[in-house]
Design a protein around this motif. Structure first.
Motif, mmCIF file in Angstrom:
data_model
loop_
_atom_site.group_PDB
_atom_site.id
_atom_site.type_symbol
_atom_site.label_atom_id
_atom_site.label_comp_id
_atom_site.label_asym_id
_atom_site.label_seq_id
_atom_site.Cartn_x
_atom_site.Cartn_y
_atom_site.Cartn_z
ATOM 1 N N LEU A 102 1.472 11.962 -9.676
ATOM 2 C CA LEU A 102 0.501 13.079 -9.360
ATOM 3 C C LEU A 102 1.385 14.222 -9.778
ATOM 4 O O LEU A 102 0.926 15.269 -10.355
ATOM 5 N N ASN A 103 2.769 14.082 -9.112
ATOM 6 C CA ASN A 103 3.538 15.307 -9.222
ATOM 7 C C ASN A 103 3.989 15.510 -10.805
ATOM 8 O O ASN A 103 4.110 16.620 -11.234
ATOM 9 N N ALA A 104 4.214 14.377 -11.687
ATOM 10 C CA ALA A 104 4.614 14.546 -12.967
ATOM 11 C C ALA A 104 3.319 15.081 -13.678
ATOM 12 O O ALA A 104 3.312 16.153 -14.479
ATOM 13 N N ASN A 105 1.979 14.613 -13.254
ATOM 14 C CA ASN A 105 0.722 15.327 -14.018
ATOM 15 C C ASN A 105 0.586 16.908 -13.578
ATOM 16 O O ASN A 105 0.223 17.509 -14.299
ATOM 17 N N ALA A 106 1.119 17.169 -12.603
ATOM 18 C CA ALA A 106 0.978 18.593 -12.117
ATOM 19 C C ALA A 106 1.635 19.329 -12.807
ATOM 20 O O ALA A 106 1.458 20.706 -13.151
ATOM 21 N N GLU A 107 3.103 18.805 -13.020
ATOM 22 C CA GLU A 107 4.016 19.711 -13.726
ATOM 23 C C GLU A 107 3.507 19.712 -15.247
ATOM 24 O O GLU A 107 3.595 20.891 -15.936
ATOM 25 N N LYS A 108 2.940 18.861 -15.788
ATOM 26 C CA LYS A 108 2.398 18.711 -17.111
ATOM 27 C C LYS A 108 1.262 19.797 -17.148
ATOM 28 O O LYS A 108 1.072 20.859 -18.130
ATOM 29 N N ILE A 109 0.414 19.825 -16.251
ATOM 30 C CA ILE A 109 -0.748 20.818 -16.153
ATOM 31 C C ILE A 109 -0.042 22.181 -16.118
ATOM 32 O O ILE A 109 -0.752 23.071 -16.703
ATOM 33 N N LYS A 110 0.830 22.452 -15.041
ATOM 34 C CA LYS A 110 1.295 23.786 -14.998
ATOM 35 C C LYS A 110 2.082 24.185 -16.265
ATOM 36 O O LYS A 110 1.892 25.346 -16.702
ATOM 37 N N THR A 111 2.690 23.325 -16.988
ATOM 38 C CA THR A 111 3.252 23.653 -18.402
ATOM 39 C C THR A 111 2.082 23.948 -19.227
ATOM 40 O O THR A 111 2.156 25.190 -19.947
ATOM 41 N N LEU A 112 0.888 23.300 -19.367
ATOM 42 C CA LEU A 112 -0.091 23.323 -20.434
ATOM 43 C C LEU A 112 -0.686 24.968 -19.783
ATOM 44 O O LEU A 112 -1.034 25.628 -20.606
ATOM 45 N N LEU A 113 -0.891 25.083 -18.643
ATOM 46 C CA LEU A 113 -1.364 26.306 -18.201
ATOM 47 C C LEU A 113 -0.672 27.479 -18.744
ATOM 48 O O LEU A 113 -1.233 28.637 -19.020
ATOM 49 N N THR A 114 0.644 27.484 -18.444
ATOM 50 C CA THR A 114 1.587 28.627 -18.740
ATOM 51 C C THR A 114 1.454 28.758 -20.242
ATOM 52 O O THR A 114 1.210 29.951 -20.906
ATOM 53 N N GLU A 115 1.400 27.596 -21.040
ATOM 54 C CA GLU A 115 1.193 27.815 -22.643
ATOM 55 C C GLU A 115 -0.127 28.475 -23.066
ATOM 56 O O GLU A 115 -0.134 29.212 -23.898
ATOM 57 N N GLN A 116 -0.949 27.808 -22.436
ATOM 58 C CA GLN A 116 -2.551 28.533 -22.581
ATOM 59 C C GLN A 116 -2.499 30.052 -22.002
ATOM 60 O O GLN A 116 -2.994 30.784 -22.973
ATOM 61 N N GLY A 117 -1.930 30.482 -21.213
ATOM 62 C CA GLY A 117 -1.683 31.886 -20.772
ATOM 63 C C GLY A 117 -1.066 32.503 -21.836
ATOM 64 O O GLY A 117 -1.403 33.636 -22.318
ATOM 65 N N THR A 130 0.613 -1.413 -0.196
ATOM 66 C CA THR A 130 0.067 0.105 -0.199
ATOM 67 C C THR A 130 0.852 1.233 -0.019
ATOM 68 O O THR A 130 0.554 2.280 -0.850
ATOM 69 N N ILE A 131 1.821 1.252 0.955
ATOM 70 C CA ILE A 131 2.711 2.574 0.750
ATOM 71 C C ILE A 131 3.540 2.571 -0.608
ATOM 72 O O ILE A 131 3.749 3.627 -1.030
ATOM 73 N N PHE A 132 3.899 1.630 -1.100
ATOM 74 C CA PHE A 132 4.615 1.466 -2.380
ATOM 75 C C PHE A 132 3.735 2.111 -3.441
ATOM 76 O O PHE A 132 3.889 3.095 -4.529
ATOM 77 N N LYS A 133 2.347 1.520 -3.396
ATOM 78 C CA LYS A 133 1.255 1.801 -4.460
ATOM 79 C C LYS A 133 1.010 3.486 -4.140
ATOM 80 O O LYS A 133 1.007 4.580 -5.218
ATOM 81 N N LEU A 134 1.090 4.307 -2.960
ATOM 82 C CA LEU A 134 0.744 5.447 -2.395
ATOM 83 C C LEU A 134 2.042 6.362 -3.034
ATOM 84 O O LEU A 134 1.941 7.366 -3.610
ATOM 85 N N MET A 135 3.106 5.684 -2.985
ATOM 86 C CA MET A 135 4.478 6.605 -3.189
ATOM 87 C C MET A 135 4.559 6.679 -5.081
ATOM 88 O O MET A 135 4.533 7.856 -5.434
ATOM 89 N N ARG A 136 3.986 5.746 -5.683
ATOM 90 C CA ARG A 136 4.122 5.804 -6.952
ATOM 91 C C ARG A 136 3.044 6.567 -7.511
ATOM 92 O O ARG A 136 3.201 7.448 -8.397
ATOM 93 N N ALA A 137 1.663 6.716 -6.846
ATOM 94 C CA ALA A 137 0.917 7.510 -7.108
ATOM 95 C C ALA A 137 0.947 8.967 -6.942
ATOM 96 O O ALA A 137 0.632 9.567 -7.756
ATOM 97 N N GLN A 138 1.848 9.139 -5.901
ATOM 98 C CA GLN A 138 2.252 10.388 -5.390
ATOM 99 C C GLN A 138 3.446 10.954 -6.644
ATOM 100 O O GLN A 138 3.336 12.147 -7.024
ATOM 101 N N THR A 139 4.283 10.228 -7.028
ATOM 102 C CA THR A 139 5.210 10.568 -8.024
ATOM 103 C C THR A 139 4.355 10.917 -9.453
ATOM 104 O O THR A 139 4.599 11.827 -10.051
#
Length: 123
Positions: A26-41, A15-24
């Motif tokens: 999530l962080n990668a997706n957050a960076e992608k979203i941040k990049t997309l929002l910057t490009e959209q702006g 469970t801890i391993f799955k949560l850590m992988r999900a967090q990783t």
């Protein structure tokens, strides 16, 4: 105790391993979203600048195939002494008062649009 705590320990680790992988992920997706929002702006800012330039251009008008106006710049409207209520007429009627010349202008608009459409098909 071994039969109870050992499986519980293994399950907790998984469970801890799955949560850590999900967090990783999530962080990668957050960076992608941040990049997309910057490009959209940036794209939005460019579009706003382009709309400002077009809106303040001296002679800019866009019309449909039937001649109805899609957009006309403020300076063009001022130059032609037009009001918003007059924009429901075809562009040719706003530019020229002679009916023969209006028809000729309508034909020019149609022929140029066909040429542009044909050129787009070739590319």
């Amino acid at each position: 105790m071994f039969f109870i705590f050992r499986p519980l320990s293994v399950q907790t680790r998984k469970t801890i391993f799955k949560l850590m992988r999900a967090q990783t992920e999530l962080n990668a997706n957050a960076e992608k979203i941040k990049t997309l929002l910057t490009e959209q702006g940036k794209a939005l800012k460019e579009l706003q600048e382009l709309n400002f330039v077009i809106g303040n251009a001296a002679l800019f008008a866009s019309a449909r195939n039937d001649g109805s106006i899609v957009f006309i710049s403020k300076k063009f409207m001022h130059l032609l002494n037009l009001k918003e209520a007059q924009l429901n007429k075809p562009l040719s009627e706003l530019l020229i008062t002679d009916e023969g010349q209006q028809q000729y202008l309508k034909e020019i608009f149609k022929s140029n649009r066909k040429t542009i459409l044909e050129m787009r098909r070739w590319h």
